[in-house]
Each structure stands twice: as C-alpha cells, then as structure tokens.
Design an enzyme around this catalytic site. Structure first.
Site, PDB file in Angstrom:
ATOM      1  N   THR A 124       9.287  -5.585  12.390  1.00 37.55           N
ATOM      2  CA  THR A 124       7.999  -4.968  13.453  1.00 37.55           C
ATOM      3  C   THR A 124       8.359  -5.250  15.376  1.00 37.55           C
ATOM      4  O   THR A 124       8.206  -6.638  14.505  1.00 37.55           O
ATOM      5  CB  THR A 124       7.406  -5.761  12.875  1.00 37.55           C
ATOM      6  OG1 THR A 124       7.119  -4.874  11.646  1.00 37.55           O
ATOM      7  CG2 THR A 124       6.166  -5.210  13.266  1.00 37.55           C
ATOM      8  N   LEU A 155       6.651  -1.265   3.692  1.00 37.29           N
ATOM      9  CA  LEU A 155       6.350  -2.061   2.252  1.00 37.29           C
ATOM     10  C   LEU A 155       5.446  -3.024   1.978  1.00 37.29           C
ATOM     11  O   LEU A 155       4.974  -3.370   3.263  1.00 37.29           O
ATOM     12  CB  LEU A 155       8.016  -2.719   2.004  1.00 37.29           C
ATOM     13  CG  LEU A 155       8.356  -3.589   2.312  1.00 37.29           C
ATOM     14  CD1 LEU A 155       8.086  -4.929   2.313  1.00 37.29           C
ATOM     15  CD2 LEU A 155       9.647  -3.739   1.718  1.00 37.29           C
ATOM     16  N   LYS A 209       3.733   0.832  13.719  1.00 33.46           N
ATOM     17  CA  LYS A 209       3.365  -0.188  12.713  1.00 33.46           C
ATOM     18  C   LYS A 209       2.046  -0.410  13.332  1.00 33.46           C
ATOM     19  O   LYS A 209       1.456  -1.871  11.875  1.00 33.46           O
ATOM     20  CB  LYS A 209       5.313  -0.337  12.896  1.00 33.46           C
ATOM     21  CG  LYS A 209       4.677  -1.758  11.546  1.00 33.46           C
ATOM     22  CD  LYS A 209       5.008  -1.906  10.260  1.00 33.46           C
ATOM     23  CE  LYS A 209       4.845  -3.278   9.144  1.00 33.46           C
ATOM     24  NZ  LYS A 209       5.818  -3.661   8.811  1.00 33.46           N
ATOM     25  N   CYS A 265       3.265 -10.350   7.456  1.00 32.00           N
ATOM     26  CA  CYS A 265       2.203  -9.174   8.777  1.00 32.00           C
ATOM     27  C   CYS A 265       1.356  -9.567   8.875  1.00 32.00           C
ATOM     28  O   CYS A 265       1.422  -9.553  10.479  1.00 32.00           O
ATOM     29  CB  CYS A 265       2.889  -8.101   7.340  1.00 32.00           C
ATOM     30  SG  CYS A 265       4.647  -7.860   7.687  1.00 32.00           S
TER      31      CYS A 265
END
Ligand code: UDX
Length: 438
Positions: A124, A155, A209, A265
C-alpha cells in the site's frame, strides 16, 4: 499456465501471496532478507497467526513449487513477474508512509531483472510512488521504459488466504499491454472463476487501496460518531446501525460501533492519505480524515471515562482487559484499540492485566509494564473492572457464572455480550453507544 515468479518481502502480505500463487500452480521463489523468518517458513511456520496458512504453506512446500531465498540469485532472472510485498509503515514523527523498503527492494532486484520481466508492486503506497519507482528502475537498469505495474492487495487478517485466492476484485495498474497480459496470465485461475479484473493506470491502482481503506475507516468512525450522540441522548447505536444498514445504499457491514479500528492498515493508511494529499496541495479534500482518526481514538478515552465513572479513580484499581489483538483471529497488536485502552488505564494509575488467547507474545516484547495472563479464569481474579476490547469467541461464549472478579463490573467494548446473561450472573454491564439499565 504455470509461471515463474518471485515474491519479495515475506511479511503478512508476501507470505500469503507466495502461498496463494504456489497453490494456483506457479513456481514461486520468496525473497526475505531476515534469515530467521526463512528458517521458520521452511519449517512450514508463517510466524504469525493466520487461520489455515501454516497448513497450506506446508502443502505448497511439499509440492516443490515454493522456495525461499535470503537474497536474489540467478534463479530470480528466470522469473517473469516479481511481486514486491514489503512493508510501508508510518514514518516516525510524521503521518506519511515510509517507502524506503520499496526503494531497497528495487535496488536489490535490478541486477537480476530481465528487460522483458514485470515488476508488480502490491504494497500500500502513496499515490505517485509507482511512477517514482519506475524512474528509479529506469536509472538502475538503463531501460527507458521498464515494466512496472501496481496490484493492490485487499486481504483482511484472519481470512488472508481465502481473500487472496478468492478476492472480490483484482485491480491492476499498468502502463503497457504486455504488463496487462502477464498479469492476466498469472491471475488466470481467479479470472476464470469470475473475479472482476479491473485494468487502470498506475495512479488509480495506488489510490484504489488508499480510498478503500479510507472509506472503511470512515464507515466505522461514522457509526462511532453516532454512538457518541447515542450515549448522551439515550439512543442505541447498535439498533441505529441495524436500521440504517437495511438501506442497500448504506449496507450493514463495517457499522459495528465499539472501541474502534486498529491494525497495520486502516490507521496508518488514512494518515498516509492525509499526508500525501497535503503534499499534492489538496489536503482539504481529505482533512475530514483527521476527524475520522480522532473519533476513533476518542472511543478509547470513552472506555476510560466509563471506568472512572464506576470506580471513581483508577489509582491502584485492578483492570482486566479482554483482548490485545486489534481484532479476533489475529495475533497482530499494531495500533490495537485493546492495547491502547490498557495503556491509558495504566497511565491513569490502574494495575492492568491483559488477557488474549494468542496475541500476548507481541505485547510482552513491546510493553513489559503490562501484566499478561494467559489463563482466562485466573485473569478475572481480583479484577475491579473488566473491559471486553477484542471480540474473541472465548469471550463471547464465556459463561459469566464461571468467573470470579473482585467486583462484578464489565464494559462491553464491542457490543457482543448477552447483557441479560451477565446481569443474571450478578454483573453490572456498560457498553459503548447505548445506555444499559442495571
Ligand atoms: C483492512 C481492510 O479490511 C483490508 O481490505 C485491507 O487489505 C487491510 O486493512 P484488516 O486490517 O485485516 O483489513 O482489518 P478489518 O477487518 O478491516 O478491521 C479493521 C479494524 O476495524 C479492526 O480493529 C476491527 O475491529 C474494526 N472494525 C471493523 C470495527 O470497529 N467495526 C466494524 O464494523 C468493522
């Protein structure tokens, strides 16, 4: 058609991707500079908890399609595609993502890269990184237009392998038709199974993303903002989420209010997007994400406020935090709301004990100041207050009659407990986003 590929960087993303690529039939070489990670991988141990991954890793090692190396060698030159899966953590002292591991990955790969091979970034990254890496590769290789593509990974921890094998979409950012053809070939089994395959330019693929994670974070903080209003007005945010979720345009997923989002994330990706938008001169466009971050962190303070309301002062009080991982079925404690609450309670003078079914090893290293207890029944002993911060099955299914804290008071930070059952067992129950009469 089986292809030869390398997967560079064997953390969460790279390990899962390498195993998934071997499973669909490709010849995979995983590159990881850390020898102790390789030692673990060759024994079939991913080194982190991910349901089903170790088993599949062992199965793929047995096929001979999956091998590991500490550095590139001549075998890397045979590969048609090199997937780069290194980390892009938050830079210390800044909100921006640190892309230096990508730069080193490109530097190390360049001497072993064929001119017709394709480099695919999966990490990312801030929008514009792929263009910079293309320039870096071009200088290193002396090719005018090296083949570099971007293929973000969506994922989720806990379902990582399944998400890699059956993604809800594949997005590839490319600059030429050969790159697209190679990516279609490597993902052929997924495309044949009906997975939507979207071809974009590099910048769009990078931004997809960041945008997806920003949207998910926004959804969670939106319901948590509603929870703040519910808490002062007597409304119930869990019922509210259910009611608005029936509107298909809104949908009921990612509307669970509670102690908020964490992990490797969502928190870092919204901060990186803010930083990148500012660099690009459009900081205002996503300045609302600062509020998303703040709403999220305020949920942790709310738990401390509820504890203080009940215990008057946390000084010397024993507080049990149920959960350390940022979500169940994971041993990842990065930016974990559960740990955040544990540390805030500790700072407020409480004696904090943390329980988690599998994530305590990561806490022990980082936070020696916290008391850790592996045995759930023992963890309850003497507790003045209990906070359910990660919705592990063990906690959701716990019979409250079987535990004996010093004071029967629990805060349901994830809105998963059967309140009546806990109250019948003598507990006072408080929750986030709703008022419970005790
Ligand atoms: C996320 C994205 O979902 C994934 O697509 C991306 O590739 C990586 O980031 P992950 O970090 O594994 O995946 O966790 P996710 O399941 O998205 O949960 C993130 C956090 O949000 C967790 O702390 C979870 O507890 C919290 N959450 C989730 C809520 O608080 N409420 C919800 O309704 C959903």
């Amino acid at each position: 058609m089986a292809m030869k590929i390398t997967v560079i960087g064997l953390g969460y993303l790279g390990t899962t991707h390498a195993v998934a690529m071997a499973k669909v039939g490709h010849q995979v070489i995983g590159i990881e500079p850390n020898q102790s990670r390789i030692d673990s991988l060759v024994q079939g141990k991913a080194g982190f908890f991910e349901p089903g991954l170790d088993q599949e890793l062992k199965a793929q090692l047995a096929t001979g399609r999956l091998r590991f190396r500490q550095a590139h060698d001549e075998s890397s030159r045979e590969a048609d595609i090199h997937f780069i899966c290194v980390g892009t953590p938050q830079t210390a002292g800044s909100m921006a993502a640190d892309t230096s591991y990508l730069e080193s990955a490109i530097r190390d790969l360049a001497p072993f890269l064929r001119e017709d091979a394709l480099v695919v970034g999966k990490s990312t990254v801030p929008v514009g990184t792929a263009a910079k890496l293309t320039a870096q590769l071009s200088t290193a290789m002396g090719f005018t237009s090296p083949n570099l593509a971007w293929n973000p990974e969506f994922l989720r921890e806990g379902t990582a392998l399944e998400d890699s094998l059956n993604p809800d979409r594949l997005v590839v950012g490319v600059t030429n038709s050969r790159s697209e053809a190679l990516l279609r070939a490597v993902f052929d089994p997924m495309i044949k199974a009906g997975v939507p395959f979207l071809v974009t330019d590099l910048a769009t693929a990078e931004l997809v993303k960041a945008a997806a994670n920003a949207f998910l974070a926004t959804k969670i903080s939106f319901i948590n903002a509603m929870a703040e209003i519910a808490e002062v007005s007597g409304a119930d945010a869990t019922q509210l989420a259910k009611a608005i979720g029936y509107d298909e345009r809104i949908g009921n997923k990612f509307l669970r209010n509670g102690v908020g989002f964490g992990g490797g994330c969502l928190p870092k990706d919204i901060r990186a997007l803010i930083a990148r938008a500012e660099e690009l001169g459009v900081g205002e466009s996503v300045s609302y994400l600062n509020e998303i971050d703040k709403i999220n962190l305020r949920r942790r303070d709310r738990v401390i406020a509820l504890l203080t309301q009940e215990l008057v002062s946390l000084q010397g009080k024993r507080v049990l935090i149920l959960g350390a991982a940022f979500k169940p079925d994971s041993d990842d404690v990065r930016d974990s709301p559960a740990l955040g609450i544990a540390l805030l309670a500790k700072a407020a003078g409480a004696e904090v004990v943390v329980h988690d079914p599998i994530a305590l090893h990561g806490v022990a290293l980082k936070h020696p100041e916290l008391e850790l207890e592996q045995d759930l029944a023992k963890a309850f002993v003497g507790a003045d207050a209990v906070v359910l911060a990660t919705e592990w099955k063990e906690y959701r299914e716990l019979d409250p009659k079987t535990v004996n804290p010093g004071n029967k008071f629990i805060i349901d930070g994830r809105n998963v407990l059967d309140v009546a059952q806990w109250q019948q067992a003598g507990f006072k129950v408080l929750a986030l986003g709703r008022t419970i009469s005790n």
